[in-house]
Design a protein around this motif. Sequence first.
Motif, short mmCIF file in Angstrom:
data_model
loop_
_atom_site.label_atom_id
_atom_site.label_comp_id
_atom_site.label_asym_id
_atom_site.label_seq_id
_atom_site.Cartn_x
_atom_site.Cartn_y
_atom_site.Cartn_z
N ASN A 132 0.79 8.05 -19.94
CA ASN A 132 1.14 9.25 -19.12
C ASN A 132 0.88 8.44 -17.97
OD1 ASN A 132 2.02 10.70 -21.88
ND2 ASN A 132 -0.23 11.46 -21.47
N GLU A 133 2.44 8.56 -17.00
CA GLU A 133 2.98 8.35 -16.10
C GLU A 133 1.88 8.51 -14.62
OE1 GLU A 133 6.70 6.25 -13.41
OE2 GLU A 133 6.33 7.88 -14.33
N VAL A 134 1.44 7.95 -13.53
CA VAL A 134 0.56 8.94 -12.80
C VAL A 134 1.01 8.48 -11.50
CG1 VAL A 134 -1.53 10.08 -14.25
CG2 VAL A 134 -1.36 7.57 -13.27
N LYS A 135 1.65 9.35 -10.94
CA LYS A 135 2.26 8.93 -9.37
C LYS A 135 1.31 9.53 -8.47
CE LYS A 135 7.32 8.50 -11.18
NZ LYS A 135 8.27 9.03 -10.21
N THR A 136 1.09 10.55 -8.98
CA THR A 136 -0.44 11.03 -7.48
C THR A 136 -1.65 11.26 -7.49
OG1 THR A 136 0.06 13.34 -8.42
CG2 THR A 136 2.13 12.48 -7.39
N LEU A 191 1.02 -1.10 0.02
CA LEU A 191 -0.30 0.13 0.55
C LEU A 191 0.87 1.36 0.46
CD1 LEU A 191 -2.57 0.94 0.24
CD2 LEU A 191 -2.63 0.58 2.65
N ALA A 192 1.97 0.74 0.52
CA ALA A 192 3.37 2.31 0.30
C ALA A 192 3.82 2.48 -0.43
CB ALA A 192 3.53 2.17 1.45
N LYS A 193 3.65 1.82 -1.03
CA LYS A 193 4.56 1.99 -2.47
C LYS A 193 4.50 1.82 -4.02
CE LYS A 193 7.13 -2.98 -1.75
NZ LYS A 193 7.42 -4.57 -1.89
N LEU A 194 2.99 2.36 -3.91
CA LEU A 194 2.06 3.22 -5.53
C LEU A 194 1.01 3.94 -4.27
CD1 LEU A 194 2.02 -0.51 -7.11
CD2 LEU A 194 3.10 1.46 -7.68
N GLN A 195 0.70 5.10 -4.72
CA GLN A 195 -0.80 5.64 -4.98
C GLN A 195 -1.71 5.03 -6.23
OE1 GLN A 195 -0.24 9.99 -4.04
NE2 GLN A 195 2.10 9.32 -3.18
N ASN A 196 -2.58 5.88 -5.80
CA ASN A 196 -4.04 5.90 -6.17
C ASN A 196 -4.14 4.31 -6.88
OD1 ASN A 196 -4.01 8.69 -7.10
ND2 ASN A 196 -2.04 8.01 -8.48
N TRP A 197 -4.30 3.85 -5.55
CA TRP A 197 -4.76 2.74 -5.19
C TRP A 197 -6.59 2.77 -5.60
CZ3 TRP A 197 -3.08 -2.51 -4.96
CH2 TRP A 197 -1.17 -1.72 -4.66
N VAL A 198 -7.22 1.73 -6.15
CA VAL A 198 -8.91 2.48 -6.42
C VAL A 198 -9.40 1.41 -5.24
CG1 VAL A 198 -10.59 1.51 -7.96
CG2 VAL A 198 -8.32 2.22 -8.90
N GLU A 243 -14.02 9.01 -25.42
CA GLU A 243 -13.34 8.97 -25.40
C GLU A 243 -12.96 7.03 -25.14
OE1 GLU A 243 -8.98 10.90 -24.63
OE2 GLU A 243 -10.81 11.77 -23.67
N GLN A 244 -12.05 6.43 -25.75
CA GLN A 244 -11.05 5.45 -25.39
C GLN A 244 -10.08 5.24 -25.47
OE1 GLN A 244 -11.60 2.93 -29.19
NE2 GLN A 244 -13.55 2.08 -28.14
N LEU A 245 -9.92 4.53 -23.74
CA LEU A 245 -8.53 5.20 -22.50
C LEU A 245 -7.57 3.73 -22.76
CD1 LEU A 245 -7.31 8.12 -21.73
CD2 LEU A 245 -8.47 7.58 -19.59
N ALA A 246 -6.48 4.10 -22.90
CA ALA A 246 -5.73 2.94 -21.84
C ALA A 246 -5.00 3.38 -20.64
CB ALA A 246 -4.79 2.73 -22.21
N LEU A 247 -5.84 1.88 -19.24
CA LEU A 247 -5.25 2.49 -18.51
C LEU A 247 -4.09 1.27 -17.86
CD1 LEU A 247 -8.54 3.24 -16.42
CD2 LEU A 247 -6.97 5.18 -17.48
N THR A 248 -2.82 2.03 -17.20
CA THR A 248 -2.21 1.33 -16.64
C THR A 248 -2.74 1.06 -15.29
OG1 THR A 248 -0.33 1.22 -18.31
CG2 THR A 248 0.51 0.06 -16.50
N VAL A 249 -2.24 -1.11 -15.00
CA VAL A 249 -2.98 -0.67 -13.34
C VAL A 249 -1.79 -1.95 -13.12
CG1 VAL A 249 -5.42 -0.23 -13.39
CG2 VAL A 249 -4.98 -2.55 -13.79
#
Length: 129
Positions: free
Chosen positions: A84-88, A39-46, A103-109
């Motif tokens: 595009n990377e999203v860190k926060t 949980l602390a390694k990444l942000q933007n947890w769903v 809009e069609q969008l690719a999300l990397t999870v």
Amino acid sequence: QQAQGGRKAQGWLGVSILRQPVVDVEKDDSNTTSISIPLAKLQNWVVNVERNSPASDAGIRPLLIMPDAGGVVYGDAIVAVGGNEVKTLQDLQTELSTRVVGEQLALTVEDASGDRRVVYVTLSKKPSN
């Protein structure tokens, strides 16, 4: 689905994101700092995926906190939008704020194991409830 002024309405993904970053820093005998919980390694947890949402259709998995069992089932953290990377959380909000209905969008999870996958969503209009 036009917003006022002829511009398309902002698209809706259908997720809630953990707003508070989790900090978990441990120091060992050599005074080396490490992060021990995913949980602390990444942000933007769903933390929530709305039913019948683009995120639900794409198979995005939420983080589940199970107080009775004393554990956490890690789902997905969003780490990139359209490549595009999203860190926060701010990065994620900024990236999604420009996206429109249809809009069609690719999300990397990324999951707690560090495995990444790309999911494809078509943003929709937020339902009015």
